[in-house]
Write a protein that holds these residues in place. Structure first.
Motif, PDB file in Angstrom:
ATOM      1  N   ALA A 218       0.845  -1.201   0.000  1.00 32.64           N
ATOM      2  CA  ALA A 218       0.000   0.000   0.000  1.00 32.64           C
ATOM      3  C   ALA A 218       0.875   1.245   0.000  1.00 32.64           C
ATOM      4  O   ALA A 218       2.064   1.207   0.362  1.00 32.64           O
ATOM      5  N   LEU A 219       0.281   2.354  -0.395  1.00 29.13           N
ATOM      6  CA  LEU A 219       0.990   3.632  -0.480  1.00 29.13           C
ATOM      7  C   LEU A 219       0.420   4.613   0.528  1.00 29.13           C
ATOM      8  O   LEU A 219      -0.788   4.660   0.756  1.00 29.13           O
ATOM      9  N   ASN A 220       1.319   5.434   1.098  1.00 22.60           N
ATOM     10  CA  ASN A 220       0.928   6.461   2.065  1.00 22.60           C
ATOM     11  C   ASN A 220       0.655   7.767   1.320  1.00 22.60           C
ATOM     12  O   ASN A 220       1.549   8.317   0.673  1.00 22.60           O
ATOM     13  N   VAL A 221      -0.581   8.227   1.387  1.00 23.78           N
ATOM     14  CA  VAL A 221      -0.965   9.442   0.671  1.00 23.78           C
ATOM     15  C   VAL A 221      -0.181  10.657   1.148  1.00 23.78           C
ATOM     16  O   VAL A 221       0.055  11.600   0.382  1.00 23.78           O
ATOM     17  N   ASP A 222       0.265  10.646   2.399  1.00 22.96           N
ATOM     18  CA  ASP A 222       0.961  11.805   2.955  1.00 22.96           C
ATOM     19  C   ASP A 222       2.392  11.933   2.456  1.00 22.96           C
ATOM     20  O   ASP A 222       3.052  12.955   2.719  1.00 22.96           O
ATOM     21  N   GLU A 223       2.916  10.932   1.778  1.00 23.97           N
ATOM     22  CA  GLU A 223       4.274  11.013   1.258  1.00 23.97           C
ATOM     23  C   GLU A 223       4.351  11.976   0.074  1.00 23.97           C
ATOM     24  O   GLU A 223       3.331  12.349  -0.513  1.00 23.97           O
ATOM     25  N   SER A 247      -1.842   3.013   9.111  1.00 16.19           N
ATOM     26  CA  SER A 247      -1.641   2.039   8.031  1.00 16.19           C
ATOM     27  C   SER A 247      -2.889   1.220   7.719  1.00 16.19           C
ATOM     28  O   SER A 247      -2.959   0.580   6.671  1.00 16.19           O
ATOM     29  N   ASP A 248      -3.865   1.214   8.628  1.00 18.31           N
ATOM     30  CA  ASP A 248      -5.098   0.470   8.357  1.00 18.31           C
ATOM     31  C   ASP A 248      -6.268   1.385   8.025  1.00 18.31           C
ATOM     32  O   ASP A 248      -7.410   0.945   7.964  1.00 18.31           O
ATOM     33  N   ASN A 249      -5.972   2.662   7.770  1.00 16.93           N
ATOM     34  CA  ASN A 249      -7.002   3.617   7.378  1.00 16.93           C
ATOM     35  C   ASN A 249      -6.928   3.820   5.868  1.00 16.93           C
ATOM     36  O   ASN A 249      -6.284   4.753   5.373  1.00 16.93           O
ATOM     37  N   PHE A 250      -7.599   2.959   5.132  1.00 15.56           N
ATOM     38  CA  PHE A 250      -7.520   2.996   3.674  1.00 15.56           C
ATOM     39  C   PHE A 250      -8.555   3.981   3.126  1.00 15.56           C
ATOM     40  O   PHE A 250      -9.739   3.913   3.464  1.00 15.56           O
ATOM     41  N   VAL A 251      -8.060   4.876   2.256  1.00 12.96           N
ATOM     42  CA  VAL A 251      -8.910   5.968   1.787  1.00 12.96           C
ATOM     43  C   VAL A 251      -9.176   5.915   0.290  1.00 12.96           C
ATOM     44  O   VAL A 251      -9.947   6.738  -0.220  1.00 12.96           O
TER      45      VAL A 251
END
Length: 448
Positions: A218-223, A247-251
């Motif tokens: 998965a990818l971190n949107v905040d990066e 990490s478990d808050n998928f958006v």
């Protein structure tokens, strides 16, 4: 005059034996006839096939009528034979009549017609169907009464028989036919696995085939956007889950094609990209959803990707359309898929597997039948049977296999050796091995 009566009696006995043969052969043919073939012949315009199909649909009444007719003619024939031989041989005639009628009934009215019928049940069934329909219509009311009496008697002994109870479901009948064709050489293993996987869709849940969240990429949107683009292009997947904050808050879900289109529209300027506007909203499905329902949902929604959640709303993993299709056709690989190294056959006949390998995958690869009712992965099966978290070098024997724990990391079994006992699995078709027969055998001398 007496001789004429005797010949009439003999003729009557022979006619009754012929009728008994008709009932016996008809019962065998109609119970063994292929419903699928009758359906096809009926669609092609064969009226007799339609009669056979309707008779088979009411199988209990059909068999009852044939058995009733068979018993009537056999008892009548035996009575006439006893009367005939008593008049000829006196009291010894009873024994002679019993011997003669037993031989005639068994040979002429049971074995011979049933052997003839089973040699070509479809043709035999088509030939006798018009007459059998009349027999069922005549004896129908009597059979209904008999069925009611039988159910009442069984109810006294605590046995309840449902009027519409089916011995096998359609899925079970198809599965049995597929397995039988494979055993007889009519289906190769690959075809049997595909048909079996299709039949299993209604019995499996998405939790059985999902990618667990510990294995999700998965990818971190905040990066930084440039890092997100690099990670998305380097990943072997077309769709990537996006999380924010935790990490478990998928958006959302980022599709590689949508990302490339956005990059082109922005002339390659990462600062003009808004990943959340490109991403599609997440779709959450319960982990108890059957694969058949999920496949229909994928097709209806025209989507290939969904997050799997448990009863508390926590994300447990993800499931894709490809995961479900792989249950039917087997592993689907392309030039971007990573090579699976979780199963390594050994020269001694054993197999070294990673603990995370699904039981269904190893069953399909090796034609085994390890139970997957209580666990999804091979490590989960060992823990379930052992009722503990084993140590390295411990050996367990259950379901006809020897399991050796080769590696353990914290509370996870990461590698095992599986050795079929006696070089092959011993099993009874259609019977699930009894988990209670498993036994634990720690072995300090085994090597990792």
């Amino acid at each position: 005059m007496i001789e004429t009566a005797l010949w009439f009696t003999v003729g009557g006995i022979l006619c009754l034996l012929v009728m008994s043969a008709f009932f016996s052969g008809s019962e065998t043919a109609l119970t063994a006839a292929s419903r699928a073939r009758m359906h096809q012949l009926e669609k092609a315009g064969d009226r007799r096939a339609g009669v056979v199909a309707r008779l088979i649909q009411t199988r209990e009444r059909l068999i009852g009528a044939l058995l009733l007719g068979n018993n009537i003619v056999n008892i009548t024939a035996s009575s006439l034979a006893t009367s005939l031989f008593l008049s000829l041989f006196g009291e010894a005639g009873v024994a002679i009549a019993t011997l003669v009628m037993t031989v005639l009934v068994v040979v002429l009215s049971e074995v011979m017609p049933k052997t003839w019928a089973i040699s070509n049940p479809d043709r035999f069934a088509l030939a006798v169907a018009p007459l059998v329909r009349i027999v069922v219509a005549v004896f129908g009311p009597v059979v209904i009464t008999i069925e009611w009496i039988v159910r009442m008697i069984l109810r006294v002994f605590g046995v309840r028989v449902d009027d519409n109870a089916a011995v096998l479901s359609a899925h079970d009948e198809l599965r049995g036919a597929v397995d039988l064709q494979h055993l007889e050489g009519g289906l190769v293993k690959a075809d049997r696995d595909r048909l079996g996987g299709l039949l299993d869709l209604a019995e499996l849940e998405v939790s059985d085939v999902m990618v667990h969240r510990t294995n999700m990429m998965a990818l971190n949107v905040d990066e930084d956007v440039s890092k997100l683009v690099d990670a998305a292009l380097a990943a072997p997947y077309t769709r990537m889950p996006l999380w924010k904050g935790e990490s478990d808050n998928f958006v959302g879900v980022l599709h590689a094609k949508d990302l490339l289109r956005a990059l082109k529209a922005a002339d390659g300027d990462f600062s003009r990209l808004d990943v959340m506007k490109i991403a599609t909203p997440p779709w959450f499905v319960p982990d108890t959803t059957s694969l058949q329902d999920q496949l229909n949902a994928f097709l209806k929604r025209k989507s290939h990707f969904a997050f799997v959640i448990d009863e508390y709303g926590e994300v447990q993993g993800l499931v894709t359309l490809e995961d479900i299709l792989e249950e039917i056709v087997g592993e689907i690989a392309d030039e971007h898929d990573l090579e699976l190294t979780g199963v390594r056959p050994q020269a001694d006949g054993s197999v070294i597997v990673d603990g995370s390998v699904p039981i269904r995958d190893i069953n399909r690869a090796n034609d085994w039948s390890l139970p997957d009712d209580e666990a999804t992965t091979i490590a989960g099966l060992v823990i379930h049977e052992a009722r503990m978290i084993p140590d390295e070098r411990q050996i367990f024997t259950f379901h006809g296999f020897r399991f050796t724990v080769l590696r353990r990391e914290r509370n996870r079994i990461t590698r095992l050796r599986i050795q079929p006992l006696n070089g092959k699995e011993t099993r009874t078709p259609g019977k699930t091995p009894d988990a209670r027969s498993a036994r634990q055998t720690p072995s300090p001398t085994s090597t990792a």
